[in-house]
Design an enzyme around this catalytic site. Structure first.
Site, PDB file in Angstrom:
ATOM      1  N   ASP A   1      10.986   3.233  22.454  1.00 12.15           N
ATOM      2  CA  ASP A   1      11.775   2.246  22.214  1.00 12.15           C
ATOM      3  C   ASP A   1      13.264   3.136  22.823  1.00 12.15           C
ATOM      4  O   ASP A   1      12.695   4.599  23.246  1.00 12.15           O
ATOM      5  CB  ASP A   1      11.621   2.374  20.819  1.00 12.15           C
TER       6      ASP A   1
ATOM      7  N   ASP B   1      11.041   0.162  14.524  1.00 13.43           N
ATOM      8  CA  ASP B   1       9.994  -0.222  15.040  1.00 13.43           C
ATOM      9  C   ASP B   1       8.663   0.188  14.454  1.00 13.43           C
ATOM     10  O   ASP B   1       7.370  -0.049  15.050  1.00 13.43           O
ATOM     11  CB  ASP B   1       9.813   1.453  16.143  1.00 13.43           C
TER      12      ASP B   1
ATOM     13  N   CYS C   1     -25.100  19.715   2.943  1.00 16.32           N
ATOM     14  CA  CYS C   1     -24.294  19.912   1.789  1.00 16.32           C
ATOM     15  C   CYS C   1     -23.610  19.098   1.605  1.00 16.32           C
ATOM     16  O   CYS C   1     -22.856  17.780   1.168  1.00 16.32           O
ATOM     17  CB  CYS C   1     -23.082  21.277   0.804  1.00 16.32           C
TER      18      CYS C   1
ATOM     19  N   CYS D   1     -23.146  24.118   4.070  1.00 15.95           N
ATOM     20  CA  CYS D   1     -22.993  23.764   5.421  1.00 15.95           C
ATOM     21  C   CYS D   1     -22.391  22.285   5.503  1.00 15.95           C
ATOM     22  O   CYS D   1     -22.726  21.477   4.718  1.00 15.95           O
ATOM     23  CB  CYS D   1     -24.661  24.153   5.293  1.00 15.95           C
TER      24      CYS D   1
ATOM     25  N   ASP E   1      11.682   5.325  16.216  1.00 12.01           N
ATOM     26  CA  ASP E   1      12.715   6.102  14.745  1.00 12.01           C
ATOM     27  C   ASP E   1      11.538   5.818  13.366  1.00 12.01           C
ATOM     28  O   ASP E   1      11.961   6.398  12.654  1.00 12.01           O
ATOM     29  CB  ASP E   1      13.764   5.458  15.519  1.00 12.01           C
TER      30      ASP E   1
END
Length: 797
Positions: A473, A685, A36, A33, A681
């Protein structure tokens, strides 16, 4: 598995005052759970050298950022194991083996859960018979007797529920009680009370052995359904892992040969040659050396159409060779292949949490203690205050246990108070809180991986939800990145009466540009190749960077370049030519002037065309409520022309911007309060991708894209930008639904189990049905996450 340092930590690494970090991935078992998860995270974060740790309850994996000089993954695994959760550190050198072992282990667990489902169903039927007997509805010899249900409860606790009891005890012993602790307390309280009533009938207590059996059968049944749903949620990750081939055909040379030998793919080394036959998967990443074939890459990119591969083309591990025998030269192996990096990225993404999960994590850390306190208060309230104040609720609270002529008032008060306290213990569910985020991320990231959309984690999903601006871009992102000749205009006969045709101009220009690699030169040469025009004999080439090129062809000087280049050479340009060139430039085209023997002969226009579906993508983003901007290093006329084709206002376009300028432009939008996504790309960039709130990289086979962007698009398709944002939003909405349900469930059901409606409507929950509600809450969260797949599929239709 230890993964190389990731971009999230690059800022920390660039700071010389902080030592470099790495990320370890740990396989953890025994978590049940959210409590834990909280315990494991706390233990890891307390270790010297650990910067951060996040744990996924569904995949049972922890991602730990640590300082290698201070701690090792093995030591971290030992620490978690000592806390009661058996743990192993992943081995980088055996990436394929560890991931394959995970798939095998999960499949084996499912077979175990099938047996558990059958046992839980049988127990539920038998305990129901005990309930029906109390109402006088059904009385089956032996099966309805108290002795039978006492034995059944004893066997249930000793065998199928043993793991729950042991885990609950271990959690309590370590000072970290969990969901199993609550269930164990509830089941044991009901069992021991019934056992005392059976052994000491003089007390006047009633036996209810069927309650702990029903409670535990509901828990086992619910966890079986939950595990099955969680297994389905991880389908995409398992599918990726199963793509990894286990064998490779090693060749002694690059030439095809029948002497290929099969070796384990882990033994393949970079630089070796492998043979791949039709219907076989590519064992590693490589470059085709000989042969030609078609390759199904849909498992990596989501692209259904096969790709043609010939010598020089790149192939990726896990893709399917369809038609031809090929030889490939190995470029990447093991954890360095595109497939392995995808698996690591998807798995890490499923570990990273959304900030919205923070509140749930804080609550989960104290949840069990709070429930234990509420159960104690419930018992004390009803025993000392509630039942003396409202004695008329005694009968509906006892339900089928009510047999007042056999029980004293004290016994009835004790049993009602105990039943309500047990109901509070077992109905409370931190599991739903703990599963809300990871199951949704698991399903969402899995769907993304199937479609070639890799989203780095829950934090990115939440950030996408807040975006209001997307910046593109231009070159290579909105446009194809490959200029093409769009116009070739002959300006008529020269002073000697020579009239040059468009074909002549292209052939002459391609010859002059034959020795250069400028994008415009490439476009002109491709135009000549398309028309099958051979290059002519040329001599005395001369190139002036930024201006143009000149060469001598058949005793004639042919000059190509811009207006300034021709003017400097003393070539006159008439008004018609200049006006034509300006018209072409205003359309976003780059104009190349062609002069022969110092006389202007014609114009060639080159344009970088829009990508397919660029307009559709921009329109869809705008429909999603996002403002679209363009940044370009190109001329303003070219950028404005692209904006016009996309129906974008010129004020949302910035031209002649350097890579540093793109970072500044994104930062400027952020300072004005915008949340910005940047699409590029992934190579030039990279700085802007890092600066944006969410960086989105196309053509993600590149290293820069995989390491820099927050969302990686494996296909080179612009429409995937909108798809990725839509998927991110849908997944985040699903997380919010899950958390809303989990909080609402506990806020409503805990007071109901505590008897809030007893004085008003005479309604209460017995422990068995409370356990059923608890199991239902966990299953419903996982099933709701699985519905994301259906909703997204329906949205595409």
């Amino acid at each position: 598995m230890q993964i190389a340092s990731t971009p999230e930590f690059s800022i920390a690494q660039s700071n010389l005052s902080l030592p470099p970090t790495a990320t370890a991935v740990l396989n953890i078992s025994g978590m049940k759970c959210a409590g834990c998860v909280r315990t494991v995270e706390n233990r890891l974060n307390q270790c010297d050298g650990v910067r951060s740790a996040t744990v996924n309850l569904v995949t049972e994996v922890a991602a730990v950022e640590y300082v290698p000089a201070q701690v090792t993954p093995e030591l971290l695994a030992q620490t978690v194991t000592a806390a009661g959760f058996p743990t192993q550190a992943r081995d980088t050198t055996a990436f394929q083996a560890t991931t394959t072992d995970w798939v095998t282990r999960k499949a084996a667990e499912q077979r175990t859960y099938v047996r558990q489902f059958a046992i839980a169903t049988l127990l539920l039927i038998l305990s129901t018979i005990g309930h029906l007997k109390h109402f006088g509805w059904l009385n089956i010899p032996i099966l309805s007797s108290i002795s039978f249900h006492a034995g059944l409860a004893t066997l249930t606790l000793a065998l199928p529920a043993r793991e729950i009891l042991m885990d609950g005890w271990q959690g309590a012993r370590r000072g970290a009680p969990n969901m199993n602790t609550l269930v164990s307390l509830g089941a044991l309280s009901a069992y021991l009370t019934s056992l005392v009533a059976l052994l000491l009938p003089g007390l006047g207590w009633e036996c209810f052995f069927d309650e702990p059996v029903m409670l535990l059968s509901f828990i086992l049944l619910g966890r079986t359904l939950e595990e099955r749903a969680r297994f389905r949620a991880a389908n995409a990750l398992r599918s990726l892992i199963s793509l990894q081939p286990t064998l490779a055909r090693l060749l002694p040379t690059s030439e095809p040969s029948e002497s290929a030998i099969e070796i384990p793919v882990e033994q393949v080394q970079v630089g070796e040659w492998l043979q791949v036959l039709p219907s076989e998967k590519m064992p590693v990443d490589g470059v085709v050396e000989t042969g030609q074939t078609t390759v199904d890459e849909s498992m990596l990119t989501g692209e259904s159409m096969p790709a043609t591969k010939q010598p020089g083309d790149i192939v990726a591990a896990g893709t399917l060779n369809q038609s031809g025998v090929i030889t490939l030269k190995v470029t990447q192996t093991g954890a360095d292949t595109v497939l392995s990096r995808m698996i690591a990225l998807v798995e890490t993404a499923q570990t990273r949490k959304a900030p919205i999960q923070g509140l749930a994590d804080v609550i989960s850390g104290y949840f069990t203690y709070g429930v234990l306190g509420l159960a104690a208060l419930t018992f004390l309230f009803w025993y000392f205050i509630g039942l003396p104040l409202w004695p008329e609720v005694m009968q509906p609270a006892l339900g089928h246990l009510h047999s007042h002529h056999q029980m004293t008032q004290l016994s009835s008060t004790w049993l009602v108070s105990l039943k309500l306290a047990i109901s509070v213990l077992v109905i409370a569910c931190p599991c739903a809180l703990g599963l809300a985020t990871p199951t949704a991320i698991l399903v969402g990231s899995g769907i993304g991986a199937e479609r070639g959309l890799l989203i780095r984690g829950g934090d990115i999903l939440e950030e996408v939800h807040h975006l209001d601006t997307v910046v593109f871009d231009k070159t290579g992102t909105l446009t194809a990145g490959h200029p093409q000749v769009s116009d070739c205009i002959s300006l008529g006969p020269d002073s000697l009466g020579q009239d040059w045709s468009e074909t002549d101009l292209i052939q002459l220009a391609a010859t002059v540009e034959s020795g250069t690699h400028h994008p415009l030169a490439v476009a002109i040469r491709q135009a000549a190749e398309t028309q099958a025009l051979p290059l002519l004999n040329a001599t005395e080439f001369e190139t002036k960077a930024g201006f143009g090129t000149v060469a001598k062809i058949d005793h004639q000087w042919v000059r190509l370049g811009n207006q300034t280049w021709l003017t400097q050479a003393g070539i006159s340009l008439d008004d018609t030519a200049v006006q034509t060139a300006q018209t072409l430039a205003q359309a976003g085209k780059t104009v190349v002037y062609v002069a022969i023997d110092n006389q202007l002969a014609g114009l060639i226009a080159v344009i970088d065309p829009l990508r397919e579906n660029a307009l559709e993508t921009v329109e869809r983003l705008q429909q999603m409520g996002l403002a679209v901007h363009i940044l370009s290093g190109d001329r303003k006329a070219a950028a404005d022309a692209i904006a016009a084709q996309l129906n974008l206002p010129t004020e949302r376009v910035q031209a002649e911007v350097t890579p540093e300028g793109k970072v500044s432009a994104v930062a400027q939008l952020q300072t004005t309060g915008h949340r910005v996504g940047f699409v590029g790309d992934g190579i030039n960039d990279a700085p802007a991708l890092a600066q944006a709130n969410v960086g989105i990289a196309l053509n993600s086979g590149t290293e820069a894209a995989m390491e820099t962007a927050d969302i990686v698009l494996m296909r080179d398709a612009l429409t995937d930008v909108a798809e990725a944002l839509h998927l991110s939003r849908a997944t985040f909405y699903k997380i919010r639904q899950n958390l809303a349900w989990a909080f609402t469930y506990n806020l409503v059901c805990i007071p109901l189990a505590a008897g809030a409606l007893l004085p008003i409507a005479g309604i209460s929950l017995n422990p068995g049905f409370a356990g059923g509600f608890m199991a239902f809450s966990s299953v419903s969260v996982v099933v709701n996450s699985l519905l994301l797949r259906w909703q997204l599929r329906k949205g595409r239709e």
